[in-house]
Design a protein around this motif. Sequence first.
Motif, PDB file in Angstrom:
ATOM      1  N   ASP A   8       0.871  -1.173   0.000  1.00 15.98           N
ATOM      2  CA  ASP A   8       0.000   0.000   0.000  1.00 15.98           C
ATOM      3  C   ASP A   8       0.908   1.222   0.000  1.00 15.98           C
ATOM      4  N   GLN A   9       1.026   1.864  -1.144  1.00 13.60           N
ATOM      5  CA  GLN A   9       1.944   2.988  -1.315  1.00 13.60           C
ATOM      6  C   GLN A   9       1.723   4.089  -0.286  1.00 13.60           C
ATOM      7  N   ALA A  10       0.484   4.318   0.107  1.00 13.47           N
ATOM      8  CA  ALA A  10       0.177   5.377   1.071  1.00 13.47           C
ATOM      9  C   ALA A  10       0.721   5.067   2.464  1.00 13.47           C
ATOM     10  N   ARG A  11       0.950   3.793   2.757  1.00 17.15           N
ATOM     11  CA  ARG A  11       1.415   3.408   4.094  1.00 17.15           C
ATOM     12  C   ARG A  11       2.924   3.184   4.169  1.00 17.15           C
ATOM     13  N   LEU A  12       3.597   3.195   3.035  1.00 22.14           N
ATOM     14  CA  LEU A  12       5.041   2.990   3.031  1.00 22.14           C
ATOM     15  C   LEU A  12       5.761   4.269   3.436  1.00 22.14           C
ATOM     16  N   GLN A  13       6.771   4.129   4.248  1.00 24.26           N
ATOM     17  CA  GLN A  13       7.633   5.252   4.593  1.00 24.26           C
ATOM     18  C   GLN A  13       9.072   4.783   4.445  1.00 24.26           C
ATOM     19  N   PRO A  14       9.616   4.941   3.245  1.00 27.54           N
ATOM     20  CA  PRO A  14      10.976   4.470   3.013  1.00 27.54           C
ATOM     21  C   PRO A  14      12.006   5.353   3.713  1.00 27.54           C
ATOM     22  N   VAL A  15      13.166   4.757   3.968  1.00 31.97           N
ATOM     23  CA  VAL A  15      14.274   5.480   4.588  1.00 31.97           C
ATOM     24  C   VAL A  15      15.319   5.741   3.511  1.00 31.97           C
ATOM     25  N   LEU A  16      15.681   7.005   3.363  1.00 32.68           N
ATOM     26  CA  LEU A  16      16.713   7.424   2.419  1.00 32.68           C
ATOM     27  C   LEU A  16      17.557   8.480   3.115  1.00 32.68           C
ATOM     28  N   ASP A  17      18.856   8.276   3.140  1.00 29.86           N
ATOM     29  CA  ASP A  17      19.766   9.205   3.821  1.00 29.86           C
ATOM     30  C   ASP A  17      19.369   9.433   5.283  1.00 29.86           C
ATOM     31  N   ASP A  18      19.034   8.355   5.987  1.00 28.46           N
ATOM     32  CA  ASP A  18      18.670   8.384   7.413  1.00 28.46           C
ATOM     33  C   ASP A  18      17.459   9.267   7.714  1.00 28.46           C
ATOM     34  N   ALA A  19      16.545   9.386   6.763  1.00 33.53           N
ATOM     35  CA  ALA A  19      15.318  10.166   6.977  1.00 33.53           C
ATOM     36  C   ALA A  19      14.122   9.399   6.419  1.00 33.53           C
TER      37      ALA A  19
END
Length: 77
Positions: A8-19
Amino acid sequence: MSVVLFLDQARLQPVLDDAWHRVAMISFSDGTLTTLCGETDDIEYKPAALRPGALKTCWECDKAYRRSHNIASPPGS
């Protein structure tokens, strides 16, 4: 037979550069993800147990998310 993961794209929170970021688009054909702040990078999968400790929030993604959902931003942002 293979395993299928429904994301579910709306529920994903990817981590990039420690954020933490918000997802704008996922390209399954080439394995890339674009964030609301415009960053694009290859997708890599890791167990949650390997996630770094304290992560910051990408405020550009947060502002874009708030604007798109008509949520007021904190004063001064």
